[in-house]
Design an enzyme around this catalytic site. Structure first.
Site, PDB file in Angstrom:
ATOM      1  N   ARG A 108     -11.896   7.285  -2.667  1.00 58.37           N
ATOM      2  CA  ARG A 108     -12.416   8.699  -2.628  1.00 58.37           C
ATOM      3  C   ARG A 108     -13.844   8.619  -2.513  1.00 58.37           C
ATOM      4  O   ARG A 108     -14.475   9.025  -1.379  1.00 58.37           O
ATOM      5  CB  ARG A 108     -11.685   9.580  -3.438  1.00 58.37           C
ATOM      6  CG  ARG A 108     -11.816  10.950  -3.189  1.00 58.37           C
ATOM      7  CD  ARG A 108     -11.365  11.723  -4.468  1.00 58.37           C
ATOM      8  NE  ARG A 108     -10.333  11.349  -4.857  1.00 58.37           N
ATOM      9  CZ  ARG A 108      -9.661  11.665  -6.166  1.00 58.37           C
ATOM     10  NH1 ARG A 108     -10.433  12.382  -7.132  1.00 58.37           N
ATOM     11  NH2 ARG A 108      -8.515  11.382  -6.753  1.00 58.37           N
ATOM     12  N   GLU A 122       0.162  -3.315   4.455  1.00 57.56           N
ATOM     13  CA  GLU A 122      -0.823  -2.388   4.685  1.00 57.56           C
ATOM     14  C   GLU A 122      -0.901  -1.852   6.015  1.00 57.56           C
ATOM     15  O   GLU A 122      -0.720  -2.333   7.115  1.00 57.56           O
ATOM     16  CB  GLU A 122      -2.384  -3.222   4.798  1.00 57.56           C
ATOM     17  CG  GLU A 122      -3.036  -2.964   3.335  1.00 57.56           C
ATOM     18  CD  GLU A 122      -3.476  -1.795   2.726  1.00 57.56           C
ATOM     19  OE1 GLU A 122      -3.438  -0.861   3.624  1.00 57.56           O
ATOM     20  OE2 GLU A 122      -3.675  -1.527   1.604  1.00 57.56           O
ATOM     21  N   ASP A 123      -1.525  -0.430   6.137  1.00 57.66           N
ATOM     22  CA  ASP A 123      -1.699   0.239   7.436  1.00 57.66           C
ATOM     23  C   ASP A 123      -3.034   0.165   7.694  1.00 57.66           C
ATOM     24  O   ASP A 123      -3.492   0.655   8.921  1.00 57.66           O
ATOM     25  CB  ASP A 123      -1.302   1.639   7.470  1.00 57.66           C
ATOM     26  CG  ASP A 123      -1.815   2.626   6.575  1.00 57.66           C
ATOM     27  OD1 ASP A 123      -2.254   2.086   5.373  1.00 57.66           O
ATOM     28  OD2 ASP A 123      -1.962   3.808   6.820  1.00 57.66           O
ATOM     29  N   THR A 132       1.214  10.235   3.922  1.00 56.50           N
ATOM     30  CA  THR A 132       0.038  10.967   3.061  1.00 56.50           C
ATOM     31  C   THR A 132      -1.189  10.885   3.715  1.00 56.50           C
ATOM     32  O   THR A 132      -2.233  11.417   3.548  1.00 56.50           O
ATOM     33  CB  THR A 132       0.185  10.491   1.634  1.00 56.50           C
ATOM     34  OG1 THR A 132       0.512   9.290   1.459  1.00 56.50           O
ATOM     35  CG2 THR A 132       1.186  11.318   0.846  1.00 56.50           C
ATOM     36  N   ASP A 191       0.747  -1.183   0.036  1.00 56.17           N
ATOM     37  CA  ASP A 191      -0.032  -0.058   0.103  1.00 56.17           C
ATOM     38  C   ASP A 191       0.827   1.117   0.140  1.00 56.17           C
ATOM     39  O   ASP A 191       2.087   1.055   0.322  1.00 56.17           O
ATOM     40  CB  ASP A 191      -0.855  -0.081   1.266  1.00 56.17           C
ATOM     41  CG  ASP A 191      -1.691   1.186   1.519  1.00 56.17           C
ATOM     42  OD1 ASP A 191      -2.379   1.592   0.462  1.00 56.17           O
ATOM     43  OD2 ASP A 191      -1.695   1.674   2.548  1.00 56.17           O
ATOM     44  N   LEU A 192       0.392   2.362  -0.114  1.00 54.94           N
ATOM     45  CA  LEU A 192       1.436   3.624  -0.465  1.00 54.94           C
ATOM     46  C   LEU A 192       1.188   4.615   0.784  1.00 54.94           C
ATOM     47  O   LEU A 192       1.698   4.869   1.613  1.00 54.94           O
ATOM     48  CB  LEU A 192       0.857   4.377  -1.598  1.00 54.94           C
ATOM     49  CG  LEU A 192       1.550   5.751  -1.689  1.00 54.94           C
ATOM     50  CD1 LEU A 192       3.032   5.567  -2.117  1.00 54.94           C
ATOM     51  CD2 LEU A 192       1.011   6.446  -2.867  1.00 54.94           C
ATOM     52  N   ASP A 193      -0.179   5.100   0.904  1.00 54.43           N
ATOM     53  CA  ASP A 193      -0.532   6.016   2.000  1.00 54.43           C
ATOM     54  C   ASP A 193      -0.191   5.413   3.386  1.00 54.43           C
ATOM     55  O   ASP A 193      -1.131   4.468   3.663  1.00 54.43           O
ATOM     56  CB  ASP A 193      -2.113   6.474   1.642  1.00 54.43           C
ATOM     57  CG  ASP A 193      -2.174   7.296   0.292  1.00 54.43           C
ATOM     58  OD1 ASP A 193      -1.293   8.110  -0.029  1.00 54.43           O
ATOM     59  OD2 ASP A 193      -3.201   6.732  -0.240  1.00 54.43           O
ATOM     60  N   LYS A 227     -11.081  -1.379  -1.175  1.00 55.20           N
ATOM     61  CA  LYS A 227     -10.621  -2.327  -0.076  1.00 55.20           C
ATOM     62  C   LYS A 227     -11.734  -1.930   0.979  1.00 55.20           C
ATOM     63  O   LYS A 227     -12.455  -1.077   1.027  1.00 55.20           O
ATOM     64  CB  LYS A 227      -9.504  -1.843   0.597  1.00 55.20           C
ATOM     65  CG  LYS A 227      -8.270  -1.990  -0.313  1.00 55.20           C
ATOM     66  CD  LYS A 227      -6.981  -1.259  -0.027  1.00 55.20           C
ATOM     67  CE  LYS A 227      -5.908  -1.056  -0.916  1.00 55.20           C
ATOM     68  NZ  LYS A 227      -4.780  -0.492  -0.658  1.00 55.20           N
ATOM     69  N   SER A 264      -2.388   0.443  -4.217  1.00 52.84           N
ATOM     70  CA  SER A 264      -2.993   1.570  -3.446  1.00 52.84           C
ATOM     71  C   SER A 264      -4.476   2.007  -4.038  1.00 52.84           C
ATOM     72  O   SER A 264      -4.723   1.722  -5.347  1.00 52.84           O
ATOM     73  CB  SER A 264      -2.268   2.906  -3.568  1.00 52.84           C
ATOM     74  OG  SER A 264      -2.912   3.908  -3.224  1.00 52.84           O
ATOM     75  N   ALA A 265      -5.301   2.352  -3.425  1.00 53.26           N
ATOM     76  CA  ALA A 265      -6.450   2.667  -3.628  1.00 53.26           C
ATOM     77  C   ALA A 265      -6.502   4.244  -4.196  1.00 53.26           C
ATOM     78  O   ALA A 265      -7.568   4.520  -4.938  1.00 53.26           O
ATOM     79  CB  ALA A 265      -7.604   2.710  -2.648  1.00 53.26           C
ATOM     80  N   SER A 266      -5.476   4.655  -4.122  1.00 59.39           N
ATOM     81  CA  SER A 266      -5.207   6.303  -4.502  1.00 59.39           C
ATOM     82  C   SER A 266      -4.895   6.170  -6.024  1.00 59.39           C
ATOM     83  O   SER A 266      -4.069   6.136  -6.443  1.00 59.39           O
ATOM     84  CB  SER A 266      -4.300   6.921  -3.783  1.00 59.39           C
ATOM     85  OG  SER A 266      -4.230   8.231  -4.001  1.00 59.39           O
ATOM     86  N   LYS A 292      -9.394   5.131   6.135  1.00 58.16           N
ATOM     87  CA  LYS A 292      -7.928   4.701   5.787  1.00 58.16           C
ATOM     88  C   LYS A 292      -7.975   3.371   4.633  1.00 58.16           C
ATOM     89  O   LYS A 292      -8.878   2.594   4.864  1.00 58.16           O
ATOM     90  CB  LYS A 292      -7.051   4.082   6.872  1.00 58.16           C
ATOM     91  CG  LYS A 292      -6.306   5.283   7.641  1.00 58.16           C
ATOM     92  CD  LYS A 292      -5.363   4.917   8.356  1.00 58.16           C
ATOM     93  CE  LYS A 292      -4.878   5.725   9.330  1.00 58.16           C
ATOM     94  NZ  LYS A 292      -3.812   5.426  10.239  1.00 58.16           N
ATOM     95  N   GLY A 293      -7.402   3.622   3.372  1.00 60.22           N
ATOM     96  CA  GLY A 293      -7.630   2.450   2.447  1.00 60.22           C
ATOM     97  C   GLY A 293      -8.876   2.408   1.585  1.00 60.22           C
ATOM     98  O   GLY A 293      -8.876   1.746   0.703  1.00 60.22           O
TER      99      GLY A 293
HETATM  100  C1  BG6 Z   1      -6.027   5.409   0.158  1.00 60.61           C
HETATM  101  C2  BG6 Z   1      -6.081   6.272   1.371  1.00 60.61           C
HETATM  102  O1  BG6 Z   1      -4.759   4.953  -0.154  1.00 60.61           O
HETATM  103  O2  BG6 Z   1      -6.440   5.988  -1.117  1.00 60.61           O
HETATM  104  C3  BG6 Z   1      -7.616   6.796   1.443  1.00 60.61           C
HETATM  105  O3  BG6 Z   1      -5.791   5.552   2.446  1.00 60.61           O
HETATM  106  C4  BG6 Z   1      -7.694   7.544   0.193  1.00 60.61           C
HETATM  107  O4  BG6 Z   1      -7.587   7.665   2.472  1.00 60.61           O
HETATM  108  C5  BG6 Z   1      -7.818   6.657  -1.071  1.00 60.61           C
HETATM  109  O5  BG6 Z   1      -9.375   8.008   0.186  1.00 60.61           O
HETATM  110  C6  BG6 Z   1      -8.056   7.134  -2.350  1.00 60.61           C
HETATM  111  O6  BG6 Z   1      -7.143   8.192  -2.710  1.00 60.61           O
HETATM  112  P1  BG6 Z   1      -7.075   9.256  -3.894  1.00 60.61           P
HETATM  113  O7  BG6 Z   1      -6.027   9.850  -3.735  1.00 60.61           O
HETATM  114  O8  BG6 Z   1      -7.606   8.696  -5.195  1.00 60.61           O
HETATM  115  O9  BG6 Z   1      -8.329  10.389  -3.376  1.00 60.61           O
HETATM  116 MG    MG Z   2      -2.756   3.190   3.410  1.00 59.18          MG
END
Ligand code: BG6
Ligand code: MG
Length: 225
Positions: A52, A173-174, A20, A12-14, A149, A119-121, A48-49
């Site tokens: 958005r 993962e955190d 972040t 995972d990243l964040d 997730k 990562s979900a981000s 977390k995880g």
């Molecule tokens: C996850 C974070 O890695 O990514 C969440 O833990 C975040 O807090 C999710 O909502 C989505 O991120 P982004 O950057 O696409 O808004």
């Molecule tokens: Mg994370």
């Protein structure tokens, strides 16, 4: 629990590679203030995880605001949250990478283990560049179109890319939801953070830096070797 040789570690990243997570929560808090909600710090664990869109839904549900906004308005809220988040991360540099990450990646590479980002981000590729770690990744999961997730989809996507079995993969993962996703994928889970919070992880360490290389070496070799 895994017993084969490990061929892939999915990070995972964040909150795992860089801090972040706090910026995600800060931007949710700022957004919530605009509709008179003081987002409780204890609620961070539920975000977390989580993607958005799913995060916004969780916040609105928690504060009884599900029906207050139209779908169009929700889209605008998501844009605003992301704009604020991007402002906060615009100050980050490679020095914000957590200690021990490069050593861990270098060790995994030396053992012939592939590295993926799960990562979900949607901001993840940008952060990999900012932190100058893009080249370490053999694969970066694109979370668009995958279930958020705790669904295992993100981890399974990385595994399938390399044509592996769950027993050959480790997820790091955190987030509570993230560890659940790894477990549901049938992989070995390493939690990063507090063992009480991540009680469902197979192993838990306070940071990447505190994972002993000897531990990783044994885990990679598997029971069967
Ligand atoms: C996850 C974070 O890695 O990514 C969440 O833990 C975040 O807090 C999710 O909502 C989505 O991120 P982004 O950057 O696409 O808004
Ligand atoms: Mg994370």
């Amino acid at each position: 629990m895994q017993s084969s040789r490990v061929n892939l570690v999915i990070f995972d990243l964040d909150g795992v590679l860089t801090e972040t997570s706090k910026f995600h929560f800060e931007s949710w808090k700022a957004l919530a203030k605009k509709f008179d909600v003081d987002l409780d710090d204890k609620f961070e664990v539920h975000l977390k995880g989580v993607s958005r869109q799913a995060s916004l839904e969780r916040i609105l549900k928690e504060y009884g605001l599900d029906s207050k906004f139209s779908e169009e308005e929700k889209k605008l809220l998501l844009v605003e949250k992301n704009r604020h988040y991007q402002q906060l991360i615009s100050h980050m540099t490679k020095d914000d990478l957590f200690n021990g990450v490069i050593d861990c990646f270098t060790f995994l590479k030396s053992q012939g283990v592939r590295i993926a980002l799960g990562s979900a981000s949607k901001n993840a590729p940008r952060l990999l560049k900012t932190h100058e770690i893009s080249d370490y990744f053999d694969y970066v999961v694109d979370p668009r179109g995958l279930k958020s997730k705790p669904s295992p989809d993100i981890f399974l996507d990385a595994m399938k890319h390399f044509n592996l079995n769950p027993s050959e993969c480790i997820g790091v993962e955190d987030a509570y939801a993230g560890v659940s996703a790894i477990n549901q994928a049938g992989m070995t889970s390493i939690g990063i953070g507090n063992k009480e919070e991540l009680h469902h992880s197979d192993y838990c360490f306070s940071s990447i830096d505190s994972i002993p290389i000897t531990f990783l070496k044994t885990l990679i070799k598997g029971d069967s070797s």
